[in-house]
Scaffold this active site. Structure first.
Site, PDB file in Angstrom:
ATOM      1  CG  ASP A 269      32.509  40.748  35.057  1.00 38.77           C
ATOM      2  OD1 ASP A 269      32.844  40.025  35.553  1.00 38.77           O
ATOM      3  OD2 ASP A 269      32.530  41.165  33.745  1.00 38.77           O
ATOM      4  CD  GLU A 329      36.293  40.182  38.358  1.00 39.13           C
ATOM      5  OE1 GLU A 329      35.926  40.785  37.364  1.00 39.13           O
ATOM      6  OE2 GLU A 329      36.864  39.133  38.119  1.00 39.13           O
TER       7      GLU A 329
HETATM    8  O1  TEU Z   1      36.421  38.094  35.347  1.00 42.64           O
HETATM    9  C1  TEU Z   1      37.424  39.304  35.018  1.00 42.64           C
HETATM   10  C2  TEU Z   1      38.781  38.772  35.331  1.00 42.64           C
HETATM   11  O2  TEU Z   1      39.860  39.471  35.716  1.00 42.64           O
HETATM   12  C3  TEU Z   1      39.320  37.739  34.466  1.00 42.64           C
HETATM   13  O3  TEU Z   1      40.138  37.976  33.638  1.00 42.64           O
HETATM   14  C4  TEU Z   1      39.782  36.510  35.250  1.00 42.64           C
HETATM   15  O4  TEU Z   1      41.091  36.791  35.748  1.00 42.64           O
HETATM   16  C5  TEU Z   1      39.846  35.333  34.434  1.00 42.64           C
HETATM   17  O5  TEU Z   1      38.365  34.869  34.634  1.00 42.64           O
HETATM   18  C6  TEU Z   1      40.663  34.142  34.746  1.00 42.64           C
HETATM   19  O6  TEU Z   1      40.621  33.142  33.875  1.00 42.64           O
HETATM   20  C7  TEU Z   1      34.963  38.513  35.189  1.00 42.64           C
HETATM   21  C8  TEU Z   1      34.249  37.070  35.621  1.00 42.64           C
HETATM   22  O7  TEU Z   1      34.300  36.890  37.012  1.00 42.64           O
HETATM   23  C9  TEU Z   1      34.616  36.221  34.496  1.00 42.64           C
HETATM   24  O8  TEU Z   1      33.898  35.066  35.129  1.00 42.64           O
HETATM   25  C10 TEU Z   1      34.238  36.697  33.003  1.00 42.64           C
HETATM   26  O9  TEU Z   1      34.809  35.672  32.269  1.00 42.64           O
HETATM   27  C11 TEU Z   1      35.066  38.017  32.887  1.00 42.64           C
HETATM   28  O10 TEU Z   1      34.964  38.923  33.921  1.00 42.64           O
HETATM   29  C12 TEU Z   1      34.642  38.593  31.619  1.00 42.64           C
HETATM   30  O11 TEU Z   1      33.110  39.030  31.865  1.00 42.64           O
END
Ligand code: TEU
Length: 606
Positions: A269, A329
């Site tokens: 993540d 990610e």
């Molecule tokens: O998302 C990281 C991320 O890049 C987020 O800023 C994304 O752009 C955002 O959810 C858009 O609204 C990851 C996970 O996939 C996300 O669900 C989490 O909330 C986040 O990390 C924090 O752990």
């Protein structure tokens, strides 16, 4: 790490997906008829002969080529499926999904053709960010079950040839994690330096101008120790200090813990925010405002620092000890940045996600073609994603309100026939749409509460899986944590299983093809008709096998030129494998008529 036999996963040869109604005048031969297991329909294959007139046989495979890929690792041939555990299946009927629920649906996933599931965080968590605020990395949240339930899930999945991938939240923990509780307890606490603590610039002033991506300040003052801690996400998600070797070691040990339990890899993540500039230099302001209406910053001092790659290499070296795969990610600005995540020596992530297509506005064949050319030229194994738990569902994002099902099938046929791995998102295969909150008081995602009405949060793409057309879409007997949309009446597993023309039937056939066709698994990607702005045409070619894919990304009927001479095939005989057409395919001379927003997939014979 136990390996799965691949042969059994490739049992069915799917020759053609047109049902009897669509057998067409140009057919020259019927190859076979058989019954599909649960879709229960006759499948007849057809051969389409494209007339060739006075064509010289060309010398070589032309245009955008990529290296053929043989000797694949398991994850290259796998279809990954993201499961959001709160919303997949609720075995104890409390309105929230759980691990036993997932286990109960493994047969469904196997039949669909899924080879690996990525479960978003199911560890103990106060659920401020629905699991992405982890308070214990080495346990299961009681809401989802127990470690024994998890072990059972892994074992049952393995029986079905499905691997389990967990989600590793590397950037931050929950503020309720024992590490942070210790860290916060005093300036001299053992774990003080496990997080990023700094004095303010002055009274009431944070250390610098960095912002949290979730709409709050990035620094929160702890009144007890009178220092600020840094959090790129919610204040309840303090950033770990990866510059501290003890943190790095603890985190690497977490991966070992799960590998030993049979986990096949991790989705990592938010990797790009792992490191921050130790001098805390202010980010420069740039033109415009962000989605919370704040002045935009160029986050060059708290994002994508080069040290991120050191951490990726270390995580990879542990993964390699266990034969595991790392999926990233990886939100990148372009293909070149994506390429960096593989590592200069292929020693970082095997599967950095290509999330770039999720940012394309509208459906423009030339934009996709250009992107694919860049990806294939980069020379790595791509991992395609069109939807996930953070972005508007692909069905809604691409839909025009008129051809939504057609567009969803077309996009599926497109990305499932590319050279690379794919990661699906639960419900994509049945055409689930976003069900966004209409009022601020209904919002669950804090981001939506903070940003309402401009930023409504991510609840809409996280609603319960639609299993039936019954109460709560068959997800739970209790009121689900998020509401089920009206469209569950038509777009649900049970109804779509019975309909040979449903989205689900279409996905099942696509996935089966990916598993059975060497050209789709291993073949080069060869782009054709490069000047066509509406229709993407490409071949996937492996040894003497080739598959032709034609995708009309426009709202109007198009004529696609079927000229494979550039690929050394003068008079191709096309055996139709699958189309999303409503009518029988039509050709005239060298042209194939493509219905609006449609896909055509055929095996090429010479
Ligand atoms: O998302 C990281 C991320 O890049 C987020 O800023 C994304 O752009 C955002 O959810 C858009 O609204 C990851 C996970 O996939 C996300 O669900 C989490 O909330 C986040 O990390 C924090 O752990």
């Amino acid at each position: 790490m136990g390996q799965f036999a691949r042969s059994g996963e490739r049992a069915t040869i799917l020759r053609c997906a047109q049902d009897n109604r669509s057998i067409c005048p140009w057919e020259t031969k019927e190859i076979g008829v058989r019954k599909e297991s649960h879709v229960n329909r006759k499948i007849a294959a057809a051969v389409l002969v494209i007339l060739s007139v006075c064509l010289a046989v060309p010398q070589a495979w032309a245009q955008t080529k990529s290296a053929g890929a043989e000797g694949h690792a398991w994850w290259q041939d796998a279809v990954f499926y993201e499961v959001y555990p709160r919303s997949f299946a609720d075995s104890d009927n409390n309105g929230i999904g759980d691990l036993r629920g997932i286990t109960s649906k493994l047969d469904y996933l196997k039949e669909l053709g899924v080879n690996a599931i990525w479960i978003t965080p199911c560890f103990p968590s106060p659920q401020v960010d629905f699991g992405y605020d982890v308070s214990d990395y080495e346990a299961i949240d009681p809401m989802y079950g127990t470690l024994a339930d998890f072990d059972k899930l892994v074992a049952e999945a393995k029986k079905r040839g499905i691997r389990v991938i967990l989600d590793f939240v590397v950037n931050h923990t929950s503020d309720q994690h024992k590490w942070f509780i210790n860290s916060k307890s005093s300036r001299t606490a053992e774990k003080r330096d496990w997080y990023i603590w700094r004095d303010g610039k002055g009274p009431g002033q944070p250390p610098n101008n960095w912002l949290s991506t979730f709409g709050t300040a990035a620094w929160t003052l702890d009144p007890k120790t009178n220092q600020y801690y840094y959090h790129y996400f919610y204040p309840q998600q303090p950033d770990l200090n990866w510059r501290n070797p003890a943190v790095e070691k603890a985190m690497l040990d977490v991966t070992r813990f799960w590998y030993k339990r049979g986990v096949a890899g991790f989705r990592l993540d938010a990797v790009d925010t792992l490191y921050e500039d130790p001098n805390l230099t202010d980010d420069p302001e740039v033109e415009g405002t962000d989605r919370f209406g704040r002045p935009s910053l160029d986050e060059k001092y708290n994002k994508k620092l080069p040290e991120v790659h050191d951490a990726m290499r270390k995580l990879r070296s542990v993964a390699d000890e266990y034969g595991a795969v790392l999926i990233g990610e990886t939100w990148t600005t372009d293909v070149s940045e994506l390429k960096d995540y593989y590592g200069a020596k292929n020693d970082e992530l095997q599967m950095p996600m290509d999330l770039l297509m999720t940012g394309f506005q509208g459906l423009h064949a030339d934009e996709y073609r250009k992107h694919l050319a860049a990806v294939n030229a980069a020379g790595h194994w791509p991992t395609y994603v069109i939807t996930n738990h953070d972005i508007v569902r692909s069905y809604t994002r691409y839909g025009d309100g008129k051809h939504n099902d057609d567009i969803a099938k077309m996009m599926a046929a497109f990305y499932m026939t590319l050279r690379g791995s794919v990661i699906m998102y639960y419900g994509e295969e049945i055409g689930m749409e976003n069900n966004d909150p209409k009022r601020r008081e209904d919002v669950q995602d804090p981001e939506g509460k903070i940003g309402w009405p401009k930023e409504i949060g991510r609840d809409g793409e996280r609603t319960p899986m639609q299993w039936t057309d019954g109460v709560n879409a068959g997800f739970s007997k209790a009121k689900p944590w998020l509401p089920v949309p009206e469209s569950a009446k038509t777009h649900n597993v049970s109804s779509e299983m019975k309909d040979p023309n449903s989205m689900l039937s279409f996905y099942r056939q696509l996935l089966a093809m990916r598993h059975t066709e060497a050209a789709l698994r291993d073949g080069e990607y060869i782009s054709l008709n490069d000047s066509d702005a509406k229709v993407l045409t490409y071949l996937r070619k492996y040894k003497d096998e080739a598959i032709l894919v034609v995708v009309n990304m426009s709202a109007s009927e198009q004529k696609a030129r079927i000229d494979l001479s550039a690929a050394g095939i003068a008079a191709p005989k096309l055996s139709v494998m699958l189309t999303s057409f409503h009518e029988a395919p039509r050709t005239s001379g060298r042209e194939l008529t493509m219905e609006p927003y449609s896909a055509f997939i055929a095996k090429v014979g010479k």
